[in-house]
Design a protein around this motif. Sequence first.
Motif, PDB file in Angstrom:
ATOM      1  N   TYR A 187       0.794  -1.225   0.000  1.00  0.00           N
ATOM      2  CA  TYR A 187       0.000   0.000   0.000  1.00  0.00           C
ATOM      3  C   TYR A 187       0.828   1.277   0.000  1.00  0.00           C
ATOM      4  O   TYR A 187       0.314   2.348  -0.279  1.00  0.00           O
ATOM      5  CB  TYR A 187      -0.990   0.013   1.173  1.00  0.00           C
ATOM      6  CG  TYR A 187      -0.412  -0.302   2.537  1.00  0.00           C
ATOM      7  CD1 TYR A 187       0.359   0.607   3.237  1.00  0.00           C
ATOM      8  CD2 TYR A 187      -0.658  -1.543   3.134  1.00  0.00           C
ATOM      9  CE1 TYR A 187       0.877   0.320   4.483  1.00  0.00           C
ATOM     10  CE2 TYR A 187      -0.149  -1.841   4.383  1.00  0.00           C
ATOM     11  CZ  TYR A 187       0.622  -0.910   5.057  1.00  0.00           C
ATOM     12  OH  TYR A 187       1.136  -1.211   6.287  1.00  0.00           O
ATOM     13  N   ASN A 188       2.131   1.196   0.313  1.00  0.00           N
ATOM     14  CA  ASN A 188       2.987   2.383   0.272  1.00  0.00           C
ATOM     15  C   ASN A 188       3.748   2.516  -1.043  1.00  0.00           C
ATOM     16  O   ASN A 188       4.486   3.470  -1.240  1.00  0.00           O
ATOM     17  CB  ASN A 188       4.002   2.346   1.424  1.00  0.00           C
ATOM     18  CG  ASN A 188       3.354   2.585   2.770  1.00  0.00           C
ATOM     19  OD1 ASN A 188       2.373   3.304   2.859  1.00  0.00           O
ATOM     20  ND2 ASN A 188       3.890   1.994   3.821  1.00  0.00           N
ATOM     21  N   ASP A 189       3.607   1.527  -1.916  1.00  0.00           N
ATOM     22  CA  ASP A 189       4.386   1.476  -3.146  1.00  0.00           C
ATOM     23  C   ASP A 189       3.565   2.043  -4.309  1.00  0.00           C
ATOM     24  O   ASP A 189       2.486   1.531  -4.633  1.00  0.00           O
ATOM     25  CB  ASP A 189       4.782   0.023  -3.425  1.00  0.00           C
ATOM     26  CG  ASP A 189       5.820  -0.098  -4.522  1.00  0.00           C
ATOM     27  OD1 ASP A 189       5.722   0.643  -5.517  1.00  0.00           O
ATOM     28  OD2 ASP A 189       6.722  -0.949  -4.385  1.00  0.00           O
ATOM     29  N   GLU A 190       4.093   3.079  -4.962  1.00  0.00           N
ATOM     30  CA  GLU A 190       3.368   3.718  -6.061  1.00  0.00           C
ATOM     31  C   GLU A 190       3.149   2.775  -7.236  1.00  0.00           C
ATOM     32  O   GLU A 190       2.226   2.957  -8.031  1.00  0.00           O
ATOM     33  CB  GLU A 190       4.124   4.967  -6.533  1.00  0.00           C
ATOM     34  CG  GLU A 190       4.119   6.094  -5.514  1.00  0.00           C
ATOM     35  CD  GLU A 190       4.809   7.341  -6.032  1.00  0.00           C
ATOM     36  OE1 GLU A 190       5.179   7.358  -7.226  1.00  0.00           O
ATOM     37  OE2 GLU A 190       4.974   8.299  -5.256  1.00  0.00           O
ATOM     38  N   GLU A 191       4.011   1.762  -7.366  1.00  0.00           N
ATOM     39  CA  GLU A 191       3.861   0.815  -8.466  1.00  0.00           C
ATOM     40  C   GLU A 191       2.852  -0.286  -8.149  1.00  0.00           C
ATOM     41  O   GLU A 191       2.329  -0.927  -9.057  1.00  0.00           O
ATOM     42  CB  GLU A 191       5.222   0.176  -8.783  1.00  0.00           C
ATOM     43  CG  GLU A 191       6.235   1.135  -9.374  1.00  0.00           C
ATOM     44  CD  GLU A 191       5.739   1.741 -10.684  1.00  0.00           C
ATOM     45  OE1 GLU A 191       5.193   0.996 -11.504  1.00  0.00           O
ATOM     46  OE2 GLU A 191       5.919   2.952 -10.878  1.00  0.00           O
ATOM     47  N   LEU A 192       2.569  -0.514  -6.859  1.00  0.00           N
ATOM     48  CA  LEU A 192       1.716  -1.635  -6.465  1.00  0.00           C
ATOM     49  C   LEU A 192       0.337  -1.215  -5.946  1.00  0.00           C
ATOM     50  O   LEU A 192      -0.586  -2.000  -5.959  1.00  0.00           O
ATOM     51  CB  LEU A 192       2.436  -2.474  -5.392  1.00  0.00           C
ATOM     52  CG  LEU A 192       3.772  -3.085  -5.816  1.00  0.00           C
ATOM     53  CD1 LEU A 192       4.424  -3.798  -4.641  1.00  0.00           C
ATOM     54  CD2 LEU A 192       3.596  -4.037  -6.985  1.00  0.00           C
ATOM     55  N   ASN A 193       0.224   0.023  -5.483  1.00  0.00           N
ATOM     56  CA  ASN A 193      -1.047   0.518  -4.996  1.00  0.00           C
ATOM     57  C   ASN A 193      -1.742   1.279  -6.123  1.00  0.00           C
ATOM     58  O   ASN A 193      -1.261   2.336  -6.555  1.00  0.00           O
ATOM     59  CB  ASN A 193      -0.814   1.442  -3.793  1.00  0.00           C
ATOM     60  CG  ASN A 193      -2.108   1.973  -3.186  1.00  0.00           C
ATOM     61  OD1 ASN A 193      -3.123   2.089  -3.867  1.00  0.00           O
ATOM     62  ND2 ASN A 193      -2.058   2.302  -1.914  1.00  0.00           N
ATOM     63  N   PRO A 194      -2.887   0.783  -6.635  1.00  0.00           N
ATOM     64  CA  PRO A 194      -3.533   1.428  -7.785  1.00  0.00           C
ATOM     65  C   PRO A 194      -3.994   2.850  -7.505  1.00  0.00           C
ATOM     66  O   PRO A 194      -4.074   3.668  -8.415  1.00  0.00           O
ATOM     67  CB  PRO A 194      -4.713   0.508  -8.091  1.00  0.00           C
ATOM     68  CG  PRO A 194      -4.933  -0.297  -6.840  1.00  0.00           C
ATOM     69  CD  PRO A 194      -3.587  -0.433  -6.206  1.00  0.00           C
ATOM     70  N   VAL A 195      -4.278   3.162  -6.239  1.00  0.00           N
ATOM     71  CA  VAL A 195      -4.694   4.522  -5.887  1.00  0.00           C
ATOM     72  C   VAL A 195      -3.510   5.471  -6.051  1.00  0.00           C
ATOM     73  O   VAL A 195      -3.640   6.569  -6.613  1.00  0.00           O
ATOM     74  CB  VAL A 195      -5.245   4.581  -4.450  1.00  0.00           C
ATOM     75  CG1 VAL A 195      -5.504   6.027  -4.032  1.00  0.00           C
ATOM     76  CG2 VAL A 195      -6.531   3.760  -4.334  1.00  0.00           C
TER      77      VAL A 195
END
Length: 200
Positions: A187-195
């Motif tokens: 959830y903190n990763d821009e590549e893994l969290n779609p939001v």
Amino acid sequence: MFSEFAYRIFDESIKKYHEKNDVSQPFENPYPIDEIGHLLYRKNWIDTVQWHYEDIIRDPNIDPSEALVLKRKIDASNQDRTDLVEYIDSFFLKKYQSVDVKEEATINTESPAWAIDRLSILALKIYHMDEEANRKDASEEHLIKCRQKLNVLLEQRKDLSLAIDQLLSDIESGRKYMKVYKQMKMYNDEELNPVLRGTQ
């Protein structure tokens, strides 16, 4: 025993925090940076501050903007906590790297550091339940219930401490082996969290 050593440091950290009882107070680590005590003290301090963050954010009258700021602090604290657990496991991996692992050795359900993480949280529960069990302004019913809960927590501390020491003994003797997986928080990763990457 390592569990006794760790718990003593956790208790020291908790008591030091409560001298000021302020989540914004400066942090000072009394242990040398190259010693395991340094990691243990830092680990528990993070847990202690987050314990009080969690109290504050449950205030029904908290300002929503302040709650959002606090939520971000809790998220950052969780990441710091995970990082410290991994540092502590690295200490054990290095310590036991030369152990001759037996052919029939088994792996444990959790690493030593994650068990120690639970001991740190348990130290906080015991400290605060002891406070509640001795509150001067509480009813007798409240005090009795909290003393009963405190007794359970103390028994849990005894069992968890024994389990930690047995695990470390088994690793040291080669009866168990360590295998550590890095925490892959998404959830903190821009590549893994779609939001965060703006695709939701």
